[in-house]
Design a protein around this motif. Structure first.
Motif, PDB file in Angstrom:
ATOM      1  N   GLN A   1      14.965 -22.023  11.470  1.00 11.02           N
ATOM      2  CA  GLN A   1      15.307 -21.660  12.833  1.00 11.02           C
ATOM      3  C   GLN A   1      16.026 -22.738  13.631  1.00 11.02           C
ATOM      4  O   GLN A   1      16.216 -22.596  14.836  1.00 11.02           O
ATOM      5  N   SER A   2      16.431 -23.807  12.995  1.00  4.33           N
ATOM      6  CA  SER A   2      17.220 -24.810  13.698  1.00  4.33           C
ATOM      7  C   SER A   2      18.601 -24.242  14.024  1.00  4.33           C
ATOM      8  O   SER A   2      19.135 -23.418  13.268  1.00  4.33           O
ATOM      9  N   PRO A   3      19.193 -24.656  15.146  1.00  4.22           N
ATOM     10  CA  PRO A   3      20.537 -24.179  15.503  1.00  4.22           C
ATOM     11  C   PRO A   3      21.532 -24.473  14.381  1.00  4.22           C
ATOM     12  O   PRO A   3      21.520 -25.556  13.799  1.00  4.22           O
ATOM     13  N   LYS A   4      22.371 -23.520  14.093  1.00  5.81           N
ATOM     14  CA  LYS A   4      23.308 -23.668  12.974  1.00  5.81           C
ATOM     15  C   LYS A   4      24.568 -24.431  13.359  1.00  5.81           C
ATOM     16  O   LYS A   4      25.203 -25.050  12.508  1.00  5.81           O
ATOM     17  N   HIS A   5      24.945 -24.379  14.621  1.00  7.43           N
ATOM     18  CA  HIS A   5      26.180 -25.019  15.052  1.00  7.43           C
ATOM     19  C   HIS A   5      25.891 -26.316  15.793  1.00  7.43           C
ATOM     20  O   HIS A   5      24.869 -26.443  16.491  1.00  7.43           O
ATOM     21  N   GLU A   6      26.810 -27.256  15.684  1.00 11.10           N
ATOM     22  CA  GLU A   6      26.620 -28.577  16.272  1.00 11.10           C
ATOM     23  C   GLU A   6      26.433 -28.509  17.786  1.00 11.10           C
ATOM     24  O   GLU A   6      25.551 -29.176  18.331  1.00 11.10           O
ATOM     25  N   ASP A   7      27.249 -27.717  18.476  1.00 15.54           N
ATOM     26  CA  ASP A   7      27.135 -27.651  19.936  1.00 15.54           C
ATOM     27  C   ASP A   7      25.779 -27.068  20.357  1.00 15.54           C
ATOM     28  O   ASP A   7      25.189 -27.481  21.359  1.00 15.54           O
ATOM     29  N   ALA A   8      25.278 -26.115  19.572  1.00 22.06           N
ATOM     30  CA  ALA A   8      23.965 -25.531  19.880  1.00 22.06           C
ATOM     31  C   ALA A   8      22.855 -26.551  19.674  1.00 22.06           C
ATOM     32  O   ALA A   8      21.891 -26.611  20.450  1.00 22.06           O
ATOM     33  N   ARG A   9      22.980 -27.376  18.622  1.00 21.92           N
ATOM     34  CA  ARG A   9      21.993 -28.418  18.379  1.00 21.92           C
ATOM     35  C   ARG A   9      22.002 -29.448  19.504  1.00 21.92           C
ATOM     36  O   ARG A   9      20.950 -29.891  19.972  1.00 21.92           O
ATOM     37  N   LEU A  10      23.193 -29.832  19.940  1.00 20.11           N
ATOM     38  CA  LEU A  10      23.309 -30.809  21.023  1.00 20.11           C
ATOM     39  C   LEU A  10      22.717 -30.263  22.318  1.00 20.11           C
ATOM     40  O   LEU A  10      22.062 -31.001  23.067  1.00 20.11           O
ATOM     41  N   ASN A  11      22.937 -28.977  22.582  1.00 21.49           N
ATOM     42  CA  ASN A  11      22.343 -28.358  23.776  1.00 21.49           C
ATOM     43  C   ASN A  11      20.819 -28.366  23.699  1.00 21.49           C
ATOM     44  O   ASN A  11      20.139 -28.631  24.696  1.00 21.49           O
ATOM     45  N   ALA A  12      20.293 -28.071  22.501  1.00 25.94           N
ATOM     46  CA  ALA A  12      18.840 -28.067  22.313  1.00 25.94           C
ATOM     47  C   ALA A  12      18.264 -29.471  22.500  1.00 25.94           C
ATOM     48  O   ALA A  12      17.182 -29.644  23.075  1.00 25.94           O
ATOM     49  N   ILE A  13      18.991 -30.484  22.018  1.00 22.86           N
ATOM     50  CA  ILE A  13      18.548 -31.868  22.183  1.00 22.86           C
ATOM     51  C   ILE A  13      18.530 -32.245  23.663  1.00 22.86           C
ATOM     52  O   ILE A  13      17.607 -32.923  24.136  1.00 22.86           O
ATOM     53  N   GLU A  14      19.540 -31.796  24.409  1.00 26.07           N
ATOM     54  CA  GLU A  14      19.574 -32.074  25.849  1.00 26.07           C
ATOM     55  C   GLU A  14      18.393 -31.423  26.556  1.00 26.07           C
ATOM     56  O   GLU A  14      17.819 -32.001  27.499  1.00 26.07           O
ATOM     57  N   ILE A  15      18.015 -30.243  26.116  1.00 20.30           N
ATOM     58  CA  ILE A  15      16.851 -29.573  26.712  1.00 20.30           C
ATOM     59  C   ILE A  15      15.580 -30.361  26.400  1.00 20.30           C
ATOM     60  O   ILE A  15      14.707 -30.526  27.258  1.00 20.30           O
ATOM     61  N   ALA A  16      15.475 -30.856  25.160  1.00 20.34           N
ATOM     62  CA  ALA A  16      14.320 -31.673  24.776  1.00 20.34           C
ATOM     63  C   ALA A  16      14.242 -32.934  25.638  1.00 20.34           C
ATOM     64  O   ALA A  16      13.154 -33.350  26.055  1.00 20.34           O
TER      65      ALA A  16
END
Length: 231
Positions: free
Chosen positions: A150-165
């Motif tokens: 369930q980790s984000p598949k795209h780099e921009d989505a991962r970066l957005n999730a990291i910013e939320i964290a």
């Protein structure tokens, strides 16, 4: 002077130990590959080794006391590093070695054994860190399998999730909610970030995992994600 010291001249011994501190620092630094301060344990080991070398020195064997002391200091420091797991960034120029040892008498086998021990120790610590992280994930009803799936598949989505964290761990209110209830404060979060509730929910597990890394003492996991986790 060595003979006088061996005959019990304590005053001369103290003078020599003081005068040769720069030599001891240089020799210990050559093993540790970093600047050594007198407050460092490695310096103390080197000082004791130099003292021992003076007491054991025999000029009839041909080598100078400096060369003899250098060998003793390096071997004692290497032994200390191996026994205490104080692994540093130790690197050596093997082109300096001839006939299996360098000019000071430290053998290639000794150097390799220290480096090999360092690799084994680092691998052990990494395994322990991963196991501890796995235990923490379990408290949130998460597993590595969940993160892979369930980790984000795209780099921009991962970066957005990291910013939320980052937002979660920088807010005492949000962080308290996460650690006490073992859940992501989605309702509170959606008011503070520029993403939809649906996006937060979809990346919930990944956000929790990154939050745990950010607040935990995870040296290797942080290093793996370095460049993205600065708060």
């Amino acid at each position: 002077m060595a003979i006088q010291i061996q005959n019990g001249d304590e005053q001369l011994l103290n003078m020599v130990l003081e005068d040769y501190k720069p030599f001891i620092k240089k020799t210990v630094s050559s093993v540790c590959k970093r600047f050594i301060y007198e407050s460092d344990d490695e310096f103390s080991i080197g000082l004791i080794a130099f003292h021992d070398a003076i007491l054991k020195y025999n000029h009839q064997r041909g080598s100078s006391i400096i060369s003899f002391s250098e060998v003793i200091i390096k071997r004692k420091v290497i032994d200390y590093i191996r026994k205490n797991g104080k692994i540093q960034d130790i690197s050596f120029d093997f082109s300096l070695f001839e006939n299996g040892e360098d000019s000071s008498g430290v053998t290639i086998d000794q150097i390799v054994s220290v480096e090999e021990f360092g690799k084994q120790e680092e691998a052990r610590k990494r395994r322990e860190e991963i196991l501890y992280f796995q235990e923490q994930l379990a408290q949130y009803k998460l597993s590595f399998h969940d993160l892979v799936e369930q980790s984000p598949k795209h780099e921009d989505a991962r970066l957005n999730a990291i910013e939320i964290a980052k937002k979660v761990v920088s807010s005492p209110e949000l962080l308290d909610y996460l650690t006490e209830k073992r859940r992501l404060p989605i309702k509170k979060l959606e008011k503070q970030v520029n993403v939809t509730r649906k996006t937060i929910e979809r990346n919930r597990k990944y956000i929790i995992a990154i939050s745990l890394i950010l607040i935990g003492d995870y040296v290797y996991l942080r290093d793996y994600l370095k460049g993205r986790l600065e708060i």
